[in-house]
Design a protein around this motif. Structure first.
Motif, PDB file in Angstrom:
ATOM      1  N   LYS A 295       0.825  -1.212   0.000  1.00 28.39           N
ATOM      2  CA  LYS A 295       0.000   0.000   0.000  1.00 28.39           C
ATOM      3  C   LYS A 295       0.859   1.261   0.000  1.00 28.39           C
ATOM      4  O   LYS A 295       0.620   2.188  -0.776  1.00 28.39           O
ATOM      5  CB  LYS A 295      -0.939   0.005   1.213  1.00 28.39           C
ATOM      6  CG  LYS A 295      -1.899  -1.175   1.265  1.00 28.39           C
ATOM      7  CD  LYS A 295      -2.937  -1.037   2.374  1.00 28.39           C
ATOM      8  CE  LYS A 295      -2.316  -0.960   3.766  1.00 28.39           C
ATOM      9  NZ  LYS A 295      -1.630  -2.231   4.144  1.00 28.39           N
ATOM     10  N   SER A 296       1.838   1.317   0.890  1.00 25.97           N
ATOM     11  CA  SER A 296       2.690   2.508   0.993  1.00 25.97           C
ATOM     12  C   SER A 296       3.514   2.720  -0.272  1.00 25.97           C
ATOM     13  O   SER A 296       3.760   3.856  -0.688  1.00 25.97           O
ATOM     14  CB  SER A 296       3.623   2.392   2.203  1.00 25.97           C
ATOM     15  OG  SER A 296       2.882   2.322   3.410  1.00 25.97           O
ATOM     16  N   GLN A 297       3.932   1.627  -0.895  1.00 25.76           N
ATOM     17  CA  GLN A 297       4.712   1.728  -2.124  1.00 25.76           C
ATOM     18  C   GLN A 297       3.848   2.243  -3.279  1.00 25.76           C
ATOM     19  O   GLN A 297       4.311   3.022  -4.115  1.00 25.76           O
ATOM     20  CB  GLN A 297       5.314   0.362  -2.488  1.00 25.76           C
ATOM     21  CG  GLN A 297       6.290  -0.186  -1.460  1.00 25.76           C
ATOM     22  CD  GLN A 297       7.636   0.553  -1.465  1.00 25.76           C
ATOM     23  OE1 GLN A 297       7.744   1.687  -1.931  1.00 25.76           O
ATOM     24  NE2 GLN A 297       8.658  -0.092  -0.944  1.00 25.76           N
TER      25      GLN A 297
ATOM     26  N   ALA B 150       3.507   5.974  -2.638  1.00 26.15           N
ATOM     27  CA  ALA B 150       4.761   6.672  -2.950  1.00 26.15           C
ATOM     28  C   ALA B 150       4.965   6.781  -4.455  1.00 26.15           C
ATOM     29  O   ALA B 150       5.409   7.811  -4.968  1.00 26.15           O
ATOM     30  CB  ALA B 150       5.939   5.945  -2.308  1.00 26.15           C
TER      31      ALA B 150
ATOM     32  N   SER C 234      11.246  -0.176   2.587  1.00 28.12           N
ATOM     33  CA  SER C 234      10.072   0.474   3.171  1.00 28.12           C
ATOM     34  C   SER C 234       9.658  -0.224   4.458  1.00 28.12           C
ATOM     35  O   SER C 234       9.645  -1.449   4.545  1.00 28.12           O
ATOM     36  CB  SER C 234       8.913   0.452   2.178  1.00 28.12           C
ATOM     37  OG  SER C 234       7.766   1.014   2.748  1.00 28.12           O
TER      38      SER C 234
ATOM     39  N   THR D  38       3.692   0.828   7.878  1.00 24.27           N
ATOM     40  CA  THR D  38       3.024   2.055   8.305  1.00 24.27           C
ATOM     41  C   THR D  38       2.486   1.894   9.724  1.00 24.27           C
ATOM     42  O   THR D  38       1.893   0.879  10.062  1.00 24.27           O
ATOM     43  CB  THR D  38       1.855   2.392   7.358  1.00 24.27           C
ATOM     44  OG1 THR D  38       2.362   2.513   6.030  1.00 24.27           O
ATOM     45  CG2 THR D  38       1.176   3.687   7.763  1.00 24.27           C
TER      46      THR D  38
ATOM     47  N   GLU E 245      -0.986   7.555   7.581  1.00 21.35           N
ATOM     48  CA  GLU E 245      -0.226   8.605   6.912  1.00 21.35           C
ATOM     49  C   GLU E 245      -1.010   8.999   5.668  1.00 21.35           C
ATOM     50  O   GLU E 245      -1.843   8.227   5.195  1.00 21.35           O
ATOM     51  CB  GLU E 245       1.175   8.108   6.528  1.00 21.35           C
ATOM     52  CG  GLU E 245       2.029   7.666   7.708  1.00 21.35           C
ATOM     53  CD  GLU E 245       3.354   7.057   7.264  1.00 21.35           C
ATOM     54  OE1 GLU E 245       3.569   6.957   6.042  1.00 21.35           O
ATOM     55  OE2 GLU E 245       4.145   6.681   8.147  1.00 21.35           O
TER      56      GLU E 245
ATOM     57  N   GLN F 225      -0.808  11.421   1.757  1.00 23.12           N
ATOM     58  CA  GLN F 225      -0.130  12.263   0.782  1.00 23.12           C
ATOM     59  C   GLN F 225      -1.203  12.905  -0.085  1.00 23.12           C
ATOM     60  O   GLN F 225      -2.335  12.416  -0.169  1.00 23.12           O
ATOM     61  CB  GLN F 225       0.792  11.416  -0.111  1.00 23.12           C
ATOM     62  CG  GLN F 225       1.839  10.623   0.628  1.00 23.12           C
ATOM     63  CD  GLN F 225       3.215  11.282   0.567  1.00 23.12           C
ATOM     64  OE1 GLN F 225       3.389  12.310  -0.071  1.00 23.12           O
ATOM     65  NE2 GLN F 225       4.177  10.677   1.223  1.00 23.12           N
TER      66      GLN F 225
ATOM     67  N   ASP G 102      -3.023   6.353   3.807  1.00 28.08           N
ATOM     68  CA  ASP G 102      -2.413   5.027   3.885  1.00 28.08           C
ATOM     69  C   ASP G 102      -2.666   4.458   5.272  1.00 28.08           C
ATOM     70  O   ASP G 102      -2.114   4.942   6.266  1.00 28.08           O
ATOM     71  CB  ASP G 102      -0.905   5.147   3.612  1.00 28.08           C
ATOM     72  CG  ASP G 102      -0.191   3.811   3.664  1.00 28.08           C
ATOM     73  OD1 ASP G 102      -0.875   2.769   3.648  1.00 28.08           O
ATOM     74  OD2 ASP G 102       1.055   3.810   3.718  1.00 28.08           O
TER      75      ASP G 102
END
Length: 221
Positions: free
Chosen positions: A28-30, A33, A44, A47, A51, A53, A70
């Protein structure tokens, strides 16, 4: 039609909150990003909590600001992150195509999402890590069948190779925009109809203007 354009200064016309949900370590975070910064990190970390973005883009010539949240996939953070579903108009439900268990858990994630979010929320099922085809544990057919059954969108992505990442987010955001603009149009039409009805009531009404209270007399000569 969806277009992306970076570095422009325009008035933000729409703000859409989208959440990323799914088991821990599905990427998910990738994905976030890669979409927000066109970045990928091999080291990475998981999380913690939530978070987010932002990214500004153009959809149908309208300036849209996407707030992508995220959410942590670990079970111990579920009670914390559930509060962040509030106000979300879209969700990317992510699983790892090499981990069957992450796909099996999609049912639970979707149930939790629908329990906390608005009924009209746009959901895209994401099979991430499509670059690991030789280790595939979830077939495209299984994922498509699930998506069709639940009436949600589906796409496979690779955050590592940047395959379909922007397309997946654009798919969600474009559908959110379509639904939102349709609702706005319906409200505008209702407002115009109400005003037209009010105007109709006024047509033909006689307005009596009071005359002056001062009287004049005529004298005959």
């Amino acid at each position: 039609m969806t277009n992306y354009q970076g570095g422009f200064n325009q008035n933000i016309e729409y703000i859409f909150k989208v959440v990323l949900i799914g088991d821990s370590a599905v990427g998910k975070s990738q994905l976030l990003a890669r979409f927000a910064r066109n970045d990928f990190s091999f080291d990475s970390k998981a999380t913690i909590g939530v978070e987010f973005q932002t990214k500004t883009l153009l959809i149908d010539h309208k300036t849209v600001k996407a707030q992508i949240w995220d959410t942590a996939g670990q079970e111990r953070y579920r009670a914390v992150t559930s509060a962040y579903y509030r106000g979300a108009v879209g969700a990317l439900l992510v699983y790892d195509i090499t981990k069957r268990q992450s796909f099996d858990h999609v049912v639970q994630w979707l149930e939790e999402l629908r329990g906390h979010a608005d009924g009209s929320i746009v959901v895209v099922l994401i099979g991430n890590k499509s670059d690991l085809e030789t280790n595939r544990a979830v077939t495209v057919e299984d994922a498509k069948e699930f998506a069709e059954r639940e009436n949600i969108f589906f796409m496979e992505t690779s955050a590592l190779e940047s395959t379909n990442v922007e397309a997946a987010f654009f798919m969600a955001l474009s559908e959110i925009y379509r639904i939102t603009s349709k609702k706005s149009l319906a409200v505008d039409e209702e407002t115009l109809a109400a005003r037209a009805a009010e105007a109709t009531l006024l047509i033909g009404n006689k307005i009596d203007v009071p005359t002056s209270s001062t009287s004049t007399s005529k004298c005959c000569f």
